[in-house]
Design an enzyme around this catalytic site. Sequence first.
Site, PDB file in Angstrom:
ATOM      1  N   HIS A 156     -23.829 -33.878  34.585  1.00 18.47           N
ATOM      2  CA  HIS A 156     -22.608 -32.907  34.945  1.00 18.47           C
ATOM      3  C   HIS A 156     -22.800 -32.563  36.427  1.00 18.47           C
ATOM      4  O   HIS A 156     -21.867 -32.182  37.127  1.00 18.47           O
ATOM      5  CB  HIS A 156     -22.560 -31.848  34.263  1.00 18.47           C
ATOM      6  CG  HIS A 156     -21.810 -31.688  33.017  1.00 18.47           C
ATOM      7  ND1 HIS A 156     -20.532 -31.855  32.960  1.00 18.47           N
ATOM      8  CD2 HIS A 156     -22.247 -31.383  31.674  1.00 18.47           C
ATOM      9  CE1 HIS A 156     -19.878 -31.832  31.812  1.00 18.47           C
ATOM     10  NE2 HIS A 156     -21.055 -31.465  30.975  1.00 18.47           N
ATOM     11  N   GLU A 189     -24.402 -26.960  32.013  1.00 16.83           N
ATOM     12  CA  GLU A 189     -24.914 -27.738  33.317  1.00 16.83           C
ATOM     13  C   GLU A 189     -24.883 -26.772  34.406  1.00 16.83           C
ATOM     14  O   GLU A 189     -24.306 -26.933  35.624  1.00 16.83           O
ATOM     15  CB  GLU A 189     -23.843 -28.813  33.450  1.00 16.83           C
ATOM     16  CG  GLU A 189     -22.349 -28.291  33.651  1.00 16.83           C
ATOM     17  CD  GLU A 189     -21.466 -28.194  32.328  1.00 16.83           C
ATOM     18  OE1 GLU A 189     -22.065 -28.104  31.160  1.00 16.83           O
ATOM     19  OE2 GLU A 189     -20.368 -28.350  32.553  1.00 16.83           O
TER      20      GLU A 189
HETATM   21  N1  BES Z   1     -20.453 -27.781  29.449  1.00 15.11           N
HETATM   22  C1  BES Z   1     -20.533 -27.998  28.096  1.00 15.11           C
HETATM   23  C2  BES Z   1     -20.817 -26.612  27.350  1.00 15.11           C
HETATM   24  C3  BES Z   1     -19.356 -25.845  27.083  1.00 15.11           C
HETATM   25  C4  BES Z   1     -18.222 -26.849  26.939  1.00 15.11           C
HETATM   26  C5  BES Z   1     -19.521 -24.611  27.229  1.00 15.11           C
HETATM   27  C6  BES Z   1     -17.154 -26.097  26.702  1.00 15.11           C
HETATM   28  C7  BES Z   1     -18.386 -23.971  27.303  1.00 15.11           C
HETATM   29  C8  BES Z   1     -17.163 -24.554  27.021  1.00 15.11           C
HETATM   30  C9  BES Z   1     -22.055 -28.919  27.945  1.00 15.11           C
HETATM   31  O1  BES Z   1     -22.294 -29.619  29.102  1.00 15.11           O
HETATM   32  C10 BES Z   1     -22.148 -29.656  26.656  1.00 15.11           C
HETATM   33  O2  BES Z   1     -21.251 -30.471  26.655  1.00 15.11           O
HETATM   34  N2  BES Z   1     -23.030 -29.186  25.892  1.00 15.11           N
HETATM   35  C11 BES Z   1     -23.041 -30.024  24.619  1.00 15.11           C
HETATM   36  C12 BES Z   1     -23.945 -31.197  24.584  1.00 15.11           C
HETATM   37  C13 BES Z   1     -23.413 -32.643  24.652  1.00 15.11           C
HETATM   38  C14 BES Z   1     -24.537 -33.720  24.714  1.00 15.11           C
HETATM   39  C15 BES Z   1     -22.328 -32.778  23.794  1.00 15.11           C
HETATM   40  C16 BES Z   1     -23.438 -29.274  23.456  1.00 15.11           C
HETATM   41  O3  BES Z   1     -23.582 -28.012  23.723  1.00 15.11           O
HETATM   42  O4  BES Z   1     -23.426 -29.639  22.475  1.00 15.11           O
HETATM   43 ZN    ZN Z   2     -20.825 -31.266  28.739  1.00 15.96          ZN
END
Ligand code: BES
Ligand code: ZN
Length: 626
Positions: free
Chosen positions: A321, A293
Site C-alpha cells: 500500500h 497501511e
Molecule cells: N486498508 C485495508 C483495511 C481497510 C479496508 C480498512 C477498508 C477499512 C476499510 C487493509 O490494507 C487490508 O486490506 N487489510 C486486510 C488484509 C489483507 C491482506 C487482505 C485485512 O484486514 O484483512
Molecule cells: Zn489493503
Amino acid sequence: MHRLITLFIFLALTACSQDDPPADDYDPGRDYFTFADTNAFVTEHLALDLDVDFERRELRGFAMLSMRRLDPEAGVLVLDTRDLRIDSVTILENGNSSPAGFEFGESHVLLGTPLRIELPDTAGESFDVMIEYATSPESTALQWLPPELTAGGKHPMVFSQSQAVHARSWVPLQDTPAIRITYEATIRTPESLLAVMSANNDPLTPRTGEYRFDMPQPIPSYLLALAVGNYYFAPLGEETGIYTEPELLDASVYEFADTQAMLETAEEMYGPYEWGRYDLLVLPPSFPYGGMENPRLSFITPSLLAGDRSLVSVIAHELAHSWSGNLVTNATWRDGWLNEGMTSYIESRLMEIIYDVARVDEERVLSYHELLLDFERVPEPMQALAPRLDDADPDGFQGTVHYHKGRMFLEYLEQAFGRDAFDAFLKAYFEEFAFGTITTEQFLDFLDAQLLASEGAPLTRAEVERWTYGPGLPDDVSLPSSANLEAAAAAALAWSAGDTDLAEIVVDDWSPQARIHFINSMPADLPLDRIRELDAAWELSKSSNAEIGRTWFIQVAARRFEDAYDALGAFVNRHGRGRLIVPIYRALVENGKDVELAQSLFAQARSNYHPATVAWIENSLRSAGD
Ligand code: BES
Ligand code: ZN
C-alpha cells in the site's frame, strides 16, 4: 450509535436495486461519503495538539486546518465530524484572529455530522481555522483499552482506525480521499507511555509523555493514525522495525523478519519508497483488521503471530500500500479496487519473490473461493470493480470484490501484455500519479495510452471494462490453481468417502493453507462423528493458527458440531479481528438454531471488541431477525 451497514451485510444495497437506473446527477468521480465541498475549499495542512485522557476516554485539544478557498463566493466552510464536542472555532489570517460562528447540521448514520463554520467577510484565499474540541468515548475510530485487554495487562492503550470514514470521529476535517494534507502533531500522554503516529516516529524518542510528529508527505485523511501504549521498539533492518508491547516484541521480530526484504523487493519493482522508515505496530487482538497501511507505520493484528511466518502475506499487503493506496490513492471509495486490488496484486508478486510461487498459488486459490462466496451475497451491480456507490457503507460494501477480483484483473492484464510490459506499466503508473488521487477512469485512460492503444494490443478497452463495470468474472479469465490444494481437496474427499484413513494422510509438510482447503472441502453432509475424528487427529479446536481456527469454527458453527462450542466461544472471545470472527457469528445465525448462542457470546465479548467489529456483528445478528 455505530454504523448500521457494514462489512458482511448489505442492507443499504437493497435500497439501490439492480434495475434502478442511476439518478441523472450521479457523478462517479464524487465522494458521496463526505459533507465537505472540496470544490469550494481544500485543506492543505493540519496541526494537532492533543491531550490523551485515559480516565475520560477522550482526546482533547486543538486542530488547526490551513485552508485554501477555491470558490470566492463560498462563505461557509463545512467539515466532517462524528460525536465530537466543539468548544470554539477561531479564524486566523495575516496575524489576526477572530472567533467564528459554527453549528452542527443534521446527523447521518454513516457520515456523522456536518460542522458548518461561518467565515468572516474578511477571510481571503488562505486562512487557518483553529478548532478547540474533544472526542467522545464512543468515537468510532478509537478503541480505548483497559490494561486487561493488552498483552502486558498493566497499562491502558488507545489506537485509531480511520479508514474509511472515521478520521472525522477524532479530528474535525474534510474527511475524503479526494484531497491530501500534510500534518504535524503534539500529543501528550501519561509519562510512562509512548505515542506513535502515521508520521516520522523516531525509534530513539525518549519517553517524556510529550511527543512531536511531522508528516511532510501529503496524505488522504483516512491515513491519519495515532496509538498510545506501552510500546517498545526493535529493529528488523536498516529502515524497518517493530513497535509493540514488550511481551510481543520477540515473537513479532521472528514472525516479521522478512519485512526489510519485502521493502527492498518492492522498491526494485515499483520505484523508490517515498516515506522514510517503514515500521510495524503490533496491536492487541481487538484490532479490527489484519493490517492497516498507515504510512510509515502499518498497524498489525497479533493474530498473524502463528510462529511459522505462514500469515505474513498481510505484511506484504500493507507494505505494498505504500505504493498502491498511499502514493496513488483512490479518489473515492467506489474506486477502492485501485487501492485494494492493486495492493493484493503487488502482495502476490512480492510473496512470489520472497517465498515461492506454489505458496502464492495456494493463497490465490483460497482467495478465489472467498470471492465466489462473496458473489453469492453481493448484488450484481456491486460486483463491478467500480460500481455505483452513493449510499452503501464504504467500510466493506462488496466484501472481497475489490481485493480478489481486483487482483485477478491485474493478473489478467499481466498475462495479456506479458510480465515485463506490465511491470513497466505499473512503475510508470506510480511515477505518473505519485501523491495523486485518481479515479478508475483515469486508470483506464492511462492503461489505454500506455498499453491498449499500442499496435496489435491483445485487449480492447471494452474487454477491460467488463472487469471494471461488469458483474462476476469475464469468461476468458484464467482461474488460479494449486497442486498442493488439489491434493488437499482430493484427500478430504477420499477420507470423507471412507476410502482412506486420516492416519494415512501425511500432513506434516502441509501448509496451513492446505489444511484450510481440506477443511473447506469436506462435504456438507459428512456425519459429525467424522468431524469429531478430524478434530481429535488434527487438534483443530486448539489450533494456534488464527486462519485455521477461523476456517474450522465456521464449519463447527455451520455443522452444529456442539463438542467444539466451548472452544468456539473461547475463539470469538480471544480474537477481535472482523475477518476471524464475524463469519463465525454469521454461521451460528445462519444454521437456524444458534441465534441465541451467538447473542450471548456477543454479549460476553462485546466490551472487548473495537467499535468496527461491534458494528459488523450487530449487523449479522440483526439480519437474523429479517
Ligand atoms: N486498508 C485495508 C483495511 C481497510 C479496508 C480498512 C477498508 C477499512 C476499510 C487493509 O490494507 C487490508 O486490506 N487489510 C486486510 C488484509 C489483507 C491482506 C487482505 C485485512 O484486514 O484483512
Ligand atoms: Zn489493503
